[in-house]
Design a protein around this motif. Structure first.
Motif, PDB file in Angstrom:
ATOM      1  N   ILE A  30       0.657  -1.317  -0.371  1.00  0.00           N
ATOM      2  CA  ILE A  30       0.235   0.019   0.306  1.00  0.00           C
ATOM      3  C   ILE A  30       1.235   1.594  -0.328  1.00  0.00           C
ATOM      4  CG2 ILE A  30      -1.746   1.473   1.329  1.00  0.00           C
ATOM      5  CD1 ILE A  30      -2.722  -1.477   2.169  1.00  0.00           C
ATOM      6  N   VAL A  31       0.477   2.191  -0.930  1.00  0.00           N
ATOM      7  CA  VAL A  31       1.491   3.143  -1.147  1.00  0.00           C
ATOM      8  C   VAL A  31       0.376   4.560  -0.870  1.00  0.00           C
ATOM      9  CG1 VAL A  31       2.925   4.930  -2.676  1.00  0.00           C
ATOM     10  CG2 VAL A  31       2.775   2.122  -3.019  1.00  0.00           C
ATOM     11  N   ILE A  32       1.885   5.411  -0.076  1.00  0.00           N
ATOM     12  CA  ILE A  32       0.090   6.114   0.665  1.00  0.00           C
ATOM     13  C   ILE A  32       1.166   7.203  -0.569  1.00  0.00           C
ATOM     14  CG2 ILE A  32      -0.447   7.825   1.874  1.00  0.00           C
ATOM     15  CD1 ILE A  32      -1.738   5.093   2.451  1.00  0.00           C
ATOM     16  N   PRO A  33       0.419   8.754  -1.011  1.00  0.00           N
ATOM     17  CA  PRO A  33       1.120   9.853  -1.804  1.00  0.00           C
ATOM     18  C   PRO A  33       1.425  10.973  -0.516  1.00  0.00           C
ATOM     19  CG  PRO A  33      -1.242   8.868  -2.744  1.00  0.00           C
ATOM     20  CD  PRO A  33      -0.916   8.335  -1.517  1.00  0.00           C
ATOM     21  N   ARG A  34       2.181  11.504  -1.423  1.00  0.00           N
ATOM     22  CA  ARG A  34       3.006  12.617  -0.621  1.00  0.00           C
ATOM     23  C   ARG A  34       1.758  13.749  -0.740  1.00  0.00           C
ATOM     24  NH1 ARG A  34       2.757  16.548  -4.873  1.00  0.00           N
ATOM     25  NH2 ARG A  34       2.949  15.562  -7.139  1.00  0.00           N
ATOM     26  N   TRP A  35       2.005  14.960  -0.347  1.00  0.00           N
ATOM     27  CA  TRP A  35       0.914  16.128  -0.292  1.00  0.00           C
ATOM     28  C   TRP A  35       0.579  16.705  -1.846  1.00  0.00           C
ATOM     29  CZ3 TRP A  35       0.191  19.042   4.461  1.00  0.00           C
ATOM     30  CH2 TRP A  35      -0.490  20.363   4.870  1.00  0.00           C
ATOM     31  N   SER A  36      -0.659  17.172  -2.116  1.00  0.00           N
ATOM     32  CA  SER A  36      -1.221  16.794  -3.379  1.00  0.00           C
ATOM     33  C   SER A  36      -1.022  16.527  -4.314  1.00  0.00           C
ATOM     34  CB  SER A  36      -0.681  18.536  -3.969  1.00  0.00           C
ATOM     35  OG  SER A  36      -1.094  19.151  -3.572  1.00  0.00           O
ATOM     36  N   GLY A  37      -1.073  14.655  -3.368  1.00  0.00           N
ATOM     37  CA  GLY A  37      -0.170  13.693  -4.117  1.00  0.00           C
ATOM     38  C   GLY A  37      -1.969  13.051  -5.192  1.00  0.00           C
ATOM     39  N   THR A  38      -1.579  11.990  -6.029  1.00  0.00           N
ATOM     40  CA  THR A  38      -2.751  11.118  -6.779  1.00  0.00           C
ATOM     41  C   THR A  38      -2.231  10.049  -6.798  1.00  0.00           C
ATOM     42  OG1 THR A  38      -2.825  12.053  -9.509  1.00  0.00           O
ATOM     43  CG2 THR A  38      -4.347  12.800  -7.340  1.00  0.00           C
ATOM     44  N   PRO A  39      -2.742   8.478  -7.296  1.00  0.00           N
ATOM     45  CA  PRO A  39      -2.394   7.783  -7.688  1.00  0.00           C
ATOM     46  C   PRO A  39      -1.480   7.670  -9.420  1.00  0.00           C
ATOM     47  CG  PRO A  39      -4.521   7.188  -6.815  1.00  0.00           C
ATOM     48  CD  PRO A  39      -4.287   8.433  -6.926  1.00  0.00           C
ATOM     49  N   ALA A  40      -2.236   9.366  -9.722  1.00  0.00           N
ATOM     50  CA  ALA A  40      -1.767   9.376 -10.922  1.00  0.00           C
ATOM     51  C   ALA A  40       0.026  10.335 -11.439  1.00  0.00           C
ATOM     52  CB  ALA A  40      -2.466   9.639 -12.317  1.00  0.00           C
ATOM     53  N   SER A  41      -0.223  10.399 -10.010  1.00  0.00           N
ATOM     54  CA  SER A  41       1.398  11.874  -9.386  1.00  0.00           C
ATOM     55  C   SER A  41       3.075  10.836  -9.788  1.00  0.00           C
ATOM     56  CB  SER A  41       1.758  12.109  -8.379  1.00  0.00           C
ATOM     57  OG  SER A  41       0.045  12.829  -8.510  1.00  0.00           O
ATOM     58  N   ASP A  42       3.666  11.497 -10.214  1.00  0.00           N
ATOM     59  CA  ASP A  42       5.553  11.204  -9.765  1.00  0.00           C
ATOM     60  C   ASP A  42       5.574  10.144  -9.726  1.00  0.00           C
ATOM     61  OD1 ASP A  42       4.673  13.421  -8.502  1.00  0.00           O
ATOM     62  OD2 ASP A  42       5.146  12.872  -6.466  1.00  0.00           O
ATOM     63  N   TRP A  43       6.127   8.935  -9.286  1.00  0.00           N
ATOM     64  CA  TRP A  43       6.336   7.776 -10.014  1.00  0.00           C
ATOM     65  C   TRP A  43       5.973   6.639  -9.023  1.00  0.00           C
ATOM     66  CZ3 TRP A  43       6.981   5.187  -4.630  1.00  0.00           C
ATOM     67  CH2 TRP A  43       7.312   5.777  -3.488  1.00  0.00           C
ATOM     68  N   TYR A  44       4.345   6.446  -8.778  1.00  0.00           N
ATOM     69  CA  TYR A  44       3.446   5.953  -8.866  1.00  0.00           C
ATOM     70  C   TYR A  44       3.005   4.868  -9.621  1.00  0.00           C
ATOM     71  CZ  TYR A  44       2.976   9.991  -4.868  1.00  0.00           C
ATOM     72  OH  TYR A  44       3.491  10.716  -4.437  1.00  0.00           O
ATOM     73  N   PRO A  45       2.400   4.971 -10.246  1.00  0.00           N
ATOM     74  CA  PRO A  45       2.566   4.511 -11.680  1.00  0.00           C
ATOM     75  C   PRO A  45       3.827   3.428 -12.295  1.00  0.00           C
ATOM     76  CG  PRO A  45       1.560   6.648 -12.384  1.00  0.00           C
ATOM     77  CD  PRO A  45       2.258   6.974 -10.828  1.00  0.00           C
ATOM     78  N   TRP A  46       4.832   4.305 -11.952  1.00  0.00           N
ATOM     79  CA  TRP A  46       5.483   3.874 -13.201  1.00  0.00           C
ATOM     80  C   TRP A  46       6.309   2.790 -11.981  1.00  0.00           C
ATOM     81  CZ3 TRP A  46      10.360   3.127 -10.248  1.00  0.00           C
ATOM     82  CH2 TRP A  46      11.956   2.400 -10.819  1.00  0.00           C
ATOM     83  N   ILE A  47       6.434   2.769 -10.321  1.00  0.00           N
ATOM     84  CA  ILE A  47       6.589   1.718  -9.892  1.00  0.00           C
ATOM     85  C   ILE A  47       4.971   0.514  -9.743  1.00  0.00           C
ATOM     86  CG2 ILE A  47       5.426   2.153  -7.519  1.00  0.00           C
ATOM     87  CD1 ILE A  47       8.581   1.784  -6.270  1.00  0.00           C
ATOM     88  N   THR A  48       4.235   0.896  -9.740  1.00  0.00           N
ATOM     89  CA  THR A  48       3.136  -0.125 -10.066  1.00  0.00           C
ATOM     90  C   THR A  48       3.279  -1.103 -10.715  1.00  0.00           C
ATOM     91  OG1 THR A  48       1.914   0.959  -8.270  1.00  0.00           O
ATOM     92  CG2 THR A  48       0.452  -0.637 -10.014  1.00  0.00           C
ATOM     93  N   SER A  49       4.154  -0.750 -12.447  1.00  0.00           N
ATOM     94  CA  SER A  49       3.851  -0.807 -13.346  1.00  0.00           C
ATOM     95  C   SER A  49       4.979  -2.108 -13.292  1.00  0.00           C
ATOM     96  CB  SER A  49       4.132  -0.382 -14.749  1.00  0.00           C
ATOM     97  OG  SER A  49       4.158  -0.626 -16.352  1.00  0.00           O
ATOM     98  N   GLU A  50       6.322  -1.590 -12.921  1.00  0.00           N
ATOM     99  CA  GLU A  50       7.172  -2.433 -12.879  1.00  0.00           C
ATOM    100  C   GLU A  50       7.082  -3.314 -11.753  1.00  0.00           C
ATOM    101  OE1 GLU A  50      11.061  -2.224 -13.748  1.00  0.00           O
ATOM    102  OE2 GLU A  50       9.562  -0.832 -15.284  1.00  0.00           O
ATOM    103  N   LEU A  51       6.273  -3.289 -10.576  1.00  0.00           N
ATOM    104  CA  LEU A  51       6.112  -4.750  -9.992  1.00  0.00           C
ATOM    105  C   LEU A  51       4.899  -5.860 -10.356  1.00  0.00           C
ATOM    106  CD1 LEU A  51       5.569  -2.177  -5.946  1.00  0.00           C
ATOM    107  CD2 LEU A  51       7.768  -3.880  -6.462  1.00  0.00           C
ATOM    108  N   ASN A  52       4.232  -4.963 -11.097  1.00  0.00           N
ATOM    109  CA  ASN A  52       3.092  -6.047 -11.873  1.00  0.00           C
ATOM    110  C   ASN A  52       4.038  -7.403 -12.790  1.00  0.00           C
ATOM    111  OD1 ASN A  52       0.990  -5.320  -9.674  1.00  0.00           O
ATOM    112  ND2 ASN A  52       0.488  -3.420 -11.157  1.00  0.00           N
ATOM    113  N   ALA A  53       4.768  -6.338 -13.639  1.00  0.00           N
ATOM    114  CA  ALA A  53       5.741  -7.066 -14.364  1.00  0.00           C
ATOM    115  C   ALA A  53       6.588  -8.147 -14.315  1.00  0.00           C
ATOM    116  CB  ALA A  53       7.000  -6.033 -14.829  1.00  0.00           C
ATOM    117  N   PHE A  54       6.626  -8.468 -12.430  1.00  0.00           N
ATOM    118  CA  PHE A  54       7.703  -9.462 -11.831  1.00  0.00           C
ATOM    119  C   PHE A  54       7.176 -10.231 -12.075  1.00  0.00           C
ATOM    120  CE2 PHE A  54      10.557  -6.074 -10.235  1.00  0.00           C
ATOM    121  CZ  PHE A  54      12.236  -6.850 -10.328  1.00  0.00           C
ATOM    122  N   GLN A  55       7.659 -11.817 -12.311  1.00  0.00           N
ATOM    123  CA  GLN A  55       6.667 -13.167 -12.352  1.00  0.00           C
ATOM    124  C   GLN A  55       7.637 -13.500 -11.437  1.00  0.00           C
ATOM    125  OE1 GLN A  55       3.611 -14.019 -12.980  1.00  0.00           O
ATOM    126  NE2 GLN A  55       3.240 -11.813 -13.753  1.00  0.00           N
TER     127      GLN A  55
END
Length: 222
Positions: A30-55
């Protein structure tokens, strides 16, 4: 840094039998963003994609939280949201790794301090975490001045708090004092990263690698 090499160390299972969840269960992230952050902010989409690519996936699910009123976070609203995300099931809580970014770290620390005695997450990664800031604005001051019990947080974090700090963060310029405070107050293991300011960019391989190194299933867990 070749993060993809880390995938070879993962497998289903790997946790010892005394853990309250099954060995074959991946950890929940579970990732809790920064002030004014959303799930689409900063490095959150990138790290989600990277982690979900592992098998197999080291974390499943990966949840980046949409927080209430992100432009004006309050302690009751954000701590309540973290508690809601954690839920009440001790097994689910125990298999959860929390990642906070800036004020998201504060929300996590305070939510963990309120968990019932004996309940704990798997661990916590604080990115650009702070215990005070150099020039707080009015709505930030309660986050600095409202106390919580660090000992409760340490226990509820399974005594596994990893902090990533930059040596040129504009909000916490005296990084040496902040590093000492994290270590002394919360027993945090602090990693210094040079020149990344407040970690507001789109990709940080060092965050991904730190998360994998400290909190993901690996052969060495068995």
């Amino acid at each position: 840094m070749n993060v993809s090499l880390a995938s070879s160390t993962f497998r289903d299972g790997g946790m010892k039998a005394q853990m309250p969840y099954k060995e074959t269960d991946p950890r929940r992230l579970i990732v809790i963003p920064r002030w004014s952050g959303t799930p689409a902010s900063d490095w959150y989409p990138w790290i989600t994609s990277e982690l979900n690519a592992f098998q197999p996936r080291p974390f499943d699910p990966v949840v980046v939280a949409a927080m209430p009123d992100p432009d004006e976070p309050t302690i009751p609203a954000w701590v309540g949201r973290v508690r809601q995300l954690l839920g009440d099931d001790p097994d689910e809580i125990a298999r959860t790794v929390m990642v906070g970014h800036s004020v998201g770290c504060q929300a996590i620390l305070r939510a963990l301090a309120e968990l019932p005695e004996g309940a704990h997450v798997n661990g916590v990664l604080c990115v650009a975490g702070w215990l005070w800031t150099d020039e707080p604005w009015d709505s930030l001051i309660p986050w600095i001045e409202t106390p919580f019990v660090p000992a409760r947080t340490r226990d509820a974090a399974n005594r596994r708090i990893v902090v990533m700090m930059s040596d040129n963060d504009p909000y916490t310029f005296d990084w040496r004092a902040h590093r000492a405070a994290w270590q002394e107050r919360l027993g945090g293991s602090v990693t210094m990263v040079s020149g990344v300011e407040h970690f507001n960019g789109e990709q940080y391989p060092i965050i991904l690698q730190t998360l994998l190194d400290h909190f993901a299933h690996r052969e060495t867990d068995s």
